[in-house]
Design a protein around this motif. Structure first.
Motif, short mmCIF file in Angstrom:
data_model
loop_
_atom_site.label_atom_id
_atom_site.label_comp_id
_atom_site.label_asym_id
_atom_site.label_seq_id
_atom_site.Cartn_x
_atom_site.Cartn_y
_atom_site.Cartn_z
N HIS A 24 16.42 17.42 -12.64
CA HIS A 24 17.16 18.53 -13.26
C HIS A 24 18.35 18.94 -12.42
CE1 HIS A 24 14.33 20.54 -10.51
NE2 HIS A 24 15.25 21.47 -10.37
N HIS A 45 21.29 22.36 -11.84
CA HIS A 45 21.21 23.82 -11.73
C HIS A 45 22.44 24.45 -12.35
CE1 HIS A 45 18.68 21.92 -8.74
NE2 HIS A 45 17.85 22.95 -8.90
N GLU A 97 16.52 26.26 -1.62
CA GLU A 97 15.11 26.27 -1.99
C GLU A 97 14.28 26.15 -0.71
OE1 GLU A 97 16.07 24.67 -6.47
OE2 GLU A 97 14.65 23.48 -5.31
N HIS A 121 18.05 17.15 -8.67
CA HIS A 121 16.87 16.78 -7.90
C HIS A 121 15.60 16.88 -8.73
CE1 HIS A 121 16.19 21.14 -6.12
NE2 HIS A 121 15.88 21.07 -7.38
N TYR A 166 19.96 31.27 -5.99
CA TYR A 166 21.01 30.59 -6.75
C TYR A 166 22.26 31.45 -6.81
CZ TYR A 166 17.10 27.71 -8.35
OH TYR A 166 16.00 26.90 -8.39
#
Ligand SMILES: [Fe+2]
Length: 202
Positions: free
Chosen positions: A94, A96, A103, A149, A166
């Motif tokens: 996926h 972002h 993370e 990732h 984010y």
């Protein structure tokens, strides 16, 4: 939704410290500012008030992947989430939605396989960059909008917990699956938040 916060027992001082660190590094954001933010956040995983996976999962929902919004609104320059990982859980590949991100593993260990979108002819659409194993206090950071990732809880028996920062509200994202020719194709999704608490809404 104070009930969600109470249920998850997240220490408010810890959440405030997360937000203070993030806000003090929101200068741009440049790659170096995100790296400085990442380094500064690592020690939060070792504070006694840091949330732990086992403590957050009710006995009945330990099999579910859950996203808990700690801080952020649609207008905020950043958002903070806790993600609860059931044993062995893996995400699809996926992106972002072009946001920068950090993370940080708070409990357990995650494998992170990192890729970069590559639309060049003759490629399958994604180029593998590296594979990371993140233990407690380790964090991956990304600023490239082409970043993709997939992440996996390395334990087959224990849940994991991670903190995600984010550069805005992550409301949509793409997953990537190979088509019959082996070329990765995106599918667009809307994110889901399972609970809200901490300083969400600021
Ligand atoms: Fe991700």
């Amino acid at each position: 939704m104070g009930d969600a916060t109470d249920t998850l027992r997240i220490d408010e001082r810890w959440t405030r410290t997360v937000c203070e660190i993030v806000e003090s590094h929101l200068t741009g954001p440049s790659e170096s500012a995100i790296e400085a933010m990442r380094l500064r956040l690592l020690e939060l995983a070792f504070r006694p008030e840091c949330p732990q996976a086992e403590g957050l999962y009710a006995a009945t929902d330990v099999t579910h992947y859950r996203r808990h919004l700690l801080a952020g609104t649609e207008a905020s320059p950043y958002s903070c989430l806790l993600i609860q990982w059931p044993a062995g859980h893996a995400t699809p590949l996926h992106d972002h939605d072009g946001l920068w991100g950090i993370e940080l593993v708070l409990d357990g260990a995650l494998q992170v396989e990192e890729f970069r979108k590559d639309e060049s002819p003759g490629t399958d659409g994604l180029v593998h960059a590296r594979t990371l194993v993140l233990g407690v206090g380790d964090a991956a950071a990304f600023t490239d909008p082409r970043y993709v990732h997939r992440c996996r809880n390395l334990s087959a028996r224990k849940p994991a917990l991670s903190l995600h920062i984010y550069g805005g509200m992550l409301e949509r994202f793409n997953t990537f699956e190979p088509d019959v020719a082996g070329r990765y194709q995106p599918s667009r999704y809307v994110t889901r938040v399972d609970s809200v608490g901490g300083l969400a809404g600021i």
